[in-house]
Design a protein around this motif. Structure first.
Motif, PDB file in Angstrom:
ATOM      1  N   PHE A 331       0.844  -1.191   0.000  1.00 22.62           N
ATOM      2  CA  PHE A 331       0.000   0.000   0.000  1.00 22.62           C
ATOM      3  C   PHE A 331       0.884   1.247   0.000  1.00 22.62           C
ATOM      4  CE2 PHE A 331      -2.770  -3.228   1.726  1.00 22.62           C
ATOM      5  CZ  PHE A 331      -4.033  -2.891   1.238  1.00 22.62           C
ATOM      6  N   HIS A 332       0.317   2.356  -0.470  1.00 19.27           N
ATOM      7  CA  HIS A 332       0.994   3.648  -0.303  1.00 19.27           C
ATOM      8  C   HIS A 332       0.697   4.109   1.118  1.00 19.27           C
ATOM      9  CE1 HIS A 332       0.657   3.564  -4.721  1.00 19.27           C
ATOM     10  NE2 HIS A 332       1.741   4.311  -4.695  1.00 19.27           N
ATOM     11  N   ILE A 333       1.725   4.331   1.892  1.00 20.07           N
ATOM     12  CA  ILE A 333       1.541   4.740   3.289  1.00 20.07           C
ATOM     13  C   ILE A 333       1.928   6.204   3.415  1.00 20.07           C
ATOM     14  CG2 ILE A 333       2.261   4.340   5.677  1.00 20.07           C
ATOM     15  CD1 ILE A 333       0.735   1.963   4.485  1.00 20.07           C
ATOM     16  N   THR A 334       0.983   7.036   3.863  1.00 16.40           N
ATOM     17  CA  THR A 334       1.294   8.444   4.116  1.00 16.40           C
ATOM     18  C   THR A 334       1.470   8.595   5.613  1.00 16.40           C
ATOM     19  OG1 THR A 334       0.047   9.145   2.197  1.00 16.40           O
ATOM     20  CG2 THR A 334       0.501  10.812   3.862  1.00 16.40           C
ATOM     21  N   VAL A 335       2.674   9.032   5.998  1.00 10.52           N
ATOM     22  CA  VAL A 335       3.001   9.132   7.422  1.00 10.52           C
ATOM     23  C   VAL A 335       3.843  10.394   7.570  1.00 10.52           C
ATOM     24  CG1 VAL A 335       4.918   7.517   7.029  1.00 10.52           C
ATOM     25  CG2 VAL A 335       4.140   7.943   9.338  1.00 10.52           C
ATOM     26  N   LEU A 419      -0.488  10.270  12.619  1.00  5.06           N
ATOM     27  CA  LEU A 419      -1.536   9.653  11.806  1.00  5.06           C
ATOM     28  C   LEU A 419      -0.898   8.905  10.637  1.00  5.06           C
ATOM     29  CD1 LEU A 419      -4.638   9.523  11.081  1.00  5.06           C
ATOM     30  CD2 LEU A 419      -4.230  11.534   9.678  1.00  5.06           C
ATOM     31  N   VAL A 420      -1.437   7.723  10.339  1.00  2.22           N
ATOM     32  CA  VAL A 420      -0.956   6.934   9.199  1.00  2.22           C
ATOM     33  C   VAL A 420      -2.163   6.643   8.316  1.00  2.22           C
ATOM     34  CG1 VAL A 420       0.094   4.745   8.508  1.00  2.22           C
ATOM     35  CG2 VAL A 420       0.790   5.822  10.646  1.00  2.22           C
ATOM     36  N   ILE A 421      -2.028   6.881   7.018  1.00  2.00           N
ATOM     37  CA  ILE A 421      -3.122   6.549   6.094  1.00  2.00           C
ATOM     38  C   ILE A 421      -2.569   5.640   5.007  1.00  2.00           C
ATOM     39  CG2 ILE A 421      -4.793   7.471   4.427  1.00  2.00           C
ATOM     40  CD1 ILE A 421      -5.039   9.930   6.153  1.00  2.00           C
ATOM     41  N   GLY A 422      -3.254   4.522   4.787  1.00  2.00           N
ATOM     42  CA  GLY A 422      -2.851   3.582   3.734  1.00  2.00           C
ATOM     43  C   GLY A 422      -3.805   3.713   2.563  1.00  2.00           C
ATOM     44  N   SER A 423      -3.256   3.828   1.350  1.00  3.17           N
ATOM     45  CA  SER A 423      -4.135   3.961   0.183  1.00  3.17           C
ATOM     46  C   SER A 423      -3.595   3.156  -0.981  1.00  3.17           C
ATOM     47  CB  SER A 423      -4.289   5.430  -0.229  1.00  3.17           C
ATOM     48  OG  SER A 423      -3.329   6.248   0.353  1.00  3.17           O
ATOM     49  N   LYS A 424      -4.460   2.999  -1.981  1.00  2.00           N
ATOM     50  CA  LYS A 424      -4.077   2.342  -3.225  1.00  2.00           C
ATOM     51  C   LYS A 424      -4.050   3.428  -4.291  1.00  2.00           C
ATOM     52  CE  LYS A 424      -3.649  -2.215  -2.783  1.00  2.00           C
ATOM     53  NZ  LYS A 424      -2.346  -2.811  -3.120  1.00  2.00           N
ATOM     54  N   LEU A 425      -2.962   4.215  -4.294  1.00  4.81           N
ATOM     55  CA  LEU A 425      -2.917   5.364  -5.201  1.00  4.81           C
ATOM     56  C   LEU A 425      -2.672   4.943  -6.645  1.00  4.81           C
ATOM     57  CD1 LEU A 425      -0.980   7.969  -3.050  1.00  4.81           C
ATOM     58  CD2 LEU A 425      -3.422   7.621  -3.268  1.00  4.81           C
ATOM     59  N   ASP A 426      -2.361   3.645  -6.860  1.00  7.08           N
ATOM     60  CA  ASP A 426      -2.139   3.217  -8.246  1.00  7.08           C
ATOM     61  C   ASP A 426      -3.453   2.822  -8.915  1.00  7.08           C
ATOM     62  OD1 ASP A 426      -2.297   1.192  -6.435  1.00  7.08           O
ATOM     63  OD2 ASP A 426      -0.369   0.281  -6.929  1.00  7.08           O
ATOM     64  N   THR A 427      -4.570   2.888  -8.168  1.00  9.59           N
ATOM     65  CA  THR A 427      -5.873   2.642  -8.792  1.00  9.59           C
ATOM     66  C   THR A 427      -6.074   3.710  -9.859  1.00  9.59           C
ATOM     67  OG1 THR A 427      -6.639   2.026  -6.602  1.00  9.59           O
ATOM     68  CG2 THR A 427      -8.339   2.315  -8.264  1.00  9.59           C
ATOM     69  N   ASP A 428      -6.728   3.375 -10.953  1.00  9.19           N
ATOM     70  CA  ASP A 428      -6.988   4.313 -12.038  1.00  9.19           C
ATOM     71  C   ASP A 428      -7.655   5.569 -11.475  1.00  9.19           C
ATOM     72  OD1 ASP A 428      -7.680   5.667 -14.293  1.00  9.19           O
ATOM     73  OD2 ASP A 428      -9.266   4.295 -14.916  1.00  9.19           O
ATOM     74  N   ILE A 429      -7.044   6.737 -11.722  1.00  9.12           N
ATOM     75  CA  ILE A 429      -7.569   7.957 -11.095  1.00  9.12           C
ATOM     76  C   ILE A 429      -8.939   8.327 -11.643  1.00  9.12           C
ATOM     77  CG2 ILE A 429      -5.298   8.907 -10.541  1.00  9.12           C
ATOM     78  CD1 ILE A 429      -5.686  10.897 -12.830  1.00  9.12           C
ATOM     79  N   HIS A 430      -9.314   7.751 -12.790  1.00 10.34           N
ATOM     80  CA  HIS A 430     -10.636   8.087 -13.344  1.00 10.34           C
ATOM     81  C   HIS A 430     -11.702   7.099 -12.881  1.00 10.34           C
ATOM     82  CE1 HIS A 430      -8.577  11.095 -15.595  1.00 10.34           C
ATOM     83  NE2 HIS A 430      -7.794  10.196 -16.141  1.00 10.34           N
ATOM     84  N   ALA A 431     -11.252   6.010 -12.235  1.00 11.31           N
ATOM     85  CA  ALA A 431     -12.242   5.031 -11.732  1.00 11.31           C
ATOM     86  C   ALA A 431     -12.962   5.669 -10.551  1.00 11.31           C
ATOM     87  CB  ALA A 431     -11.535   3.758 -11.293  1.00 11.31           C
ATOM     88  N   ASN A 432     -14.253   5.453 -10.486  1.00  5.31           N
ATOM     89  CA  ASN A 432     -15.036   6.134  -9.445  1.00  5.31           C
ATOM     90  C   ASN A 432     -14.993   5.326  -8.151  1.00  5.31           C
ATOM     91  OD1 ASN A 432     -16.647   7.972  -8.270  1.00  5.31           O
ATOM     92  ND2 ASN A 432     -18.544   7.275  -9.213  1.00  5.31           N
TER      93      ASN A 432
END
Length: 585
Positions: A331-335, A419-432
């Motif tokens: 995952f992309h981890i923002t910390v 605070l730590v946030i995990g995301s899937k930033l590689d998901t298609d940015i146009h996918a809703n």
């Protein structure tokens, strides 16, 4: 100097995050509201100017009279003016990490919504980030000049109702909604046309202000968003103080460069001051260094920030995230103010009253299943293949408490408990779809590069293992030969002395191997039960019969063979135990 230091203390700085979907008009709104733009304001990057989209956190500010409810603040500090610092966060989907970086310093969120388009993917993501990081919100329906005048009022009312419905299940359910046109005629229109609704918005913002909890104590942590040098004076870093305070002649550390610098001068929105504290937006001039080396990042009290190669966090899934959260996934981890890829491993508390497998001979203190049980190296945890979600109809509180081990692809520098946030930033940015997957707090960081050998073996996370085999034959009343429990190549030495249970109820001990094909001897201390002996002797007789060429015996065989005596072996293995030892009670 005393005069300027005084001017700092009489202005209350209040940080407002301007978030919203790309092209909702956030920057035009910030421009309409602002009287003073700080150095980072309104997109310094050329690619952003070409596109007209905010790429970095732009900062600008305007000052108003202090509203009455802040004047009478129970004998606390007296303020003459209220400075709104607008943090214009990017709306571009791929830049979500920048928003998360900015959201940690925001006192109030302005969610800008295009009145014609309504809530879009990023609007929803901004709302989530707001929920994680911000106590209050105001919704702004922008671009009302695009609505036909005869239908304008009804369209605004309809969208206002829709927004209240969207916010019903969030912490912002009662938040105010206001309609404006920040830049009538759009970005290309001449500046002669006055914005609509902006004075009313300023009054609303004044009503929404409160005294943010500002604490000058503790170590300094400042988020830097822009850096440049002034010949003959030094290098200036602009940013917002996230915690602690700073003053002229203090030293501060730039952890990413591993250097310590002395503060020569401090400015707040172009006015010199001698000191600044948490929540303030400042420019700090320090002894010279190459500004290109630090465009964004953090500076701190020397030695107060640590660099981590891995960390343990508390974890909660974000309900709008549709995928599963699997162990070993990346995952992309923002910390802090960094976003980095990390591999994740989820773990939780053992089931209440877990009798299988029990803890090893020195059990830790009992494990109360409180709502917020702190993480501890003393406790035992159960390995999970994925994050366990609660029942659909239950509230998120019904989800069991869980933690995760994050192993970063490159080291990160941050304060603990951030605070730590995990995301899937590689998901298609146009996918809703929502790309924010989970959130939590950093509880324990590992600063040693060799943490896998030095620190992880202390982490008592176990997997439960269950193997099944069958009794092949009886040697005597106290010994049987088993098969199919181990592969031929298994090192049986590891299993010697482990306890097994027969499907008929007896318990025994693995005593050693038998022959070369993975068979083994089991010692039954209490002796075999008479009915077990009978069952086993009839099974072996039938097997003997089945060897003949006749068909009848073969037809009978499945009946007896379907009821062999089973052997069950239960044990647990600690995931990070370097000796891979098997543990039973």
């Amino acid at each position: 100097m005393s005069e300027s230091a005084d001017s700092r203390s009489n202005t209350l700085n209040f940080n407002i995050g301007v978030l919203g979907h790309v092209d909702s008009g956030k920057t035009s709104l910030a421009r309409a509201l602002s009287s003073t733009a700080s150095t980072a304001a309104f997109d310094k990057s050329p690619q952003s100017r070409e596109r007209g989209i905010t790429l970095d956190l732009g900062f600008s500010s305007f000052t108003v009279d202090v509203p009455d409810h802040l004047r009478d603040n129970g004998g606390q500090q007296h303020y003459d003016s209220l400075q709104f610092t607008l943090v214009d966060c990017p709306g571009h989907a791929s830049l979500i990490r920048t928003i998360i970086g900015g959201a940690q310093i925001i006192d109030l969120m302005m969610l800008v919504v295009d009145v014609v388009k309504g809530v879009q993917t990023q609007t929803a993501e901004c709302l989530l980030i707001g929920e994680l990081t911000c106590p209050r919100m105001v919704v702004i329906l922008n671009k009302i000049d695009l609505l036909p005048p005869n239908k304008r009022q009804s369209a605004i009312e309809k969208m206002t109702k829709k927004m209240h419905r969207t916010l019903q299940s969030t912490r912002f359910k009662e938040c105010p909604v206001i309609a404006v046109a920040a830049k009538p005629g759009g970005p290309e229109a001449p500046d002669t046309e006055e914005p609509h609704g902006v004075p009313e918005l300023i009054e609303l913002l004044k009503k929404q202000t409160y005294l943010p909890q500002r604490d000058p104590g503790g170590d300094l942590l400042m988020a830097v968003d822009h850096c440049f040098s002034i010949r003959g004076q030094g290098t200036v870093m602009t940013g917002t103080i996230l915690q602690g305070s700073l003053a002229i002649n203090d030293t501060l550390e730039i952890p990413s460069l591993k250097v310590i610098k002395k503060i020569k001068s401090v400015q707040m929105f172009r006015k010199p001051v001698s000191a600044a504290m948490q929540g303030d937006r400042v420019g700090v001039c320090v002894t010279q260094f190459d500004p290109k080396l630090l465009e964004r990042g953090v500076v701190c009290t020397p030695g107060s920030l640590r660099t981590f190669y891995a960390a343990i966090i508390s974890v909660r899934k974000i309900s709008y995230f549709k995928g599963s959260l699997a162990t070993r996934a990346k995952f992309h981890i923002t910390v802090g103010h960094e976003t980095v890829m990390a591999r994740v491993m989820f773990f939780g508390l053992p089931p209440v009253g877990a009798s299988e497998p029990p803890s090893d001979p020195t059990p830790p203190p009992s494990q109360p299943c409180s709502l917020e049980s702190p993480f501890s190296f003393e406790r035992q945890y159960l390995y999970q293949d994925e994050y366990v979600t609660g029942q659909r109809e239950a509230s998120p509180a019904a989800e069991p408490e869980q933690w995760a081990l994050l192993e970063f692809e490159r080291p990160v520098t941050c304060p603990s408990l951030c605070l730590v946030i995990g995301s899937k930033l590689d998901t298609d940015i146009h996918a809703n779809v929502c790309r924010l997957a989970f959130q939590g707090r950093l509880l324990q960081g590992f600063g040693d590069k060799g943490y896998a050998e030095t620190a992880l073996p202390r982490l008592r996370i176990y997997k439960t293992k269950h193997k099944e085999g069958q009794v092949e034959r009886v040697t005597d009343d106290y010994t049987v030969i088993g098969r199919n429990l181990f592969k031929k190549e298994t090192n049986l030495q590891l299993f010697l002395g482990l306890k097994v249970t027969l499907s008929t109820g007896e318990t025994g001990i693995v005593e050693g191997g038998f022959g070369q094909s993975g068979k083994f001897k089991i010692r039954i201390q209490e002796g075999l039960l008479p009915e077990t002996k009978q069952l086993l002797s009839s099974t072996s007789k039938k097997k003997g019969k089945g060897g003949s060429k006749g068909g009848a015996a073969n037809e009978e065989e499945p009946k007896t063979e379907s009821q062999p005596v089973g052997i069950h072996l239960h044990f647990k293995r600690y995931v990070f135990d370097p000796h891979k030892k098997m543990v039973q009670s």
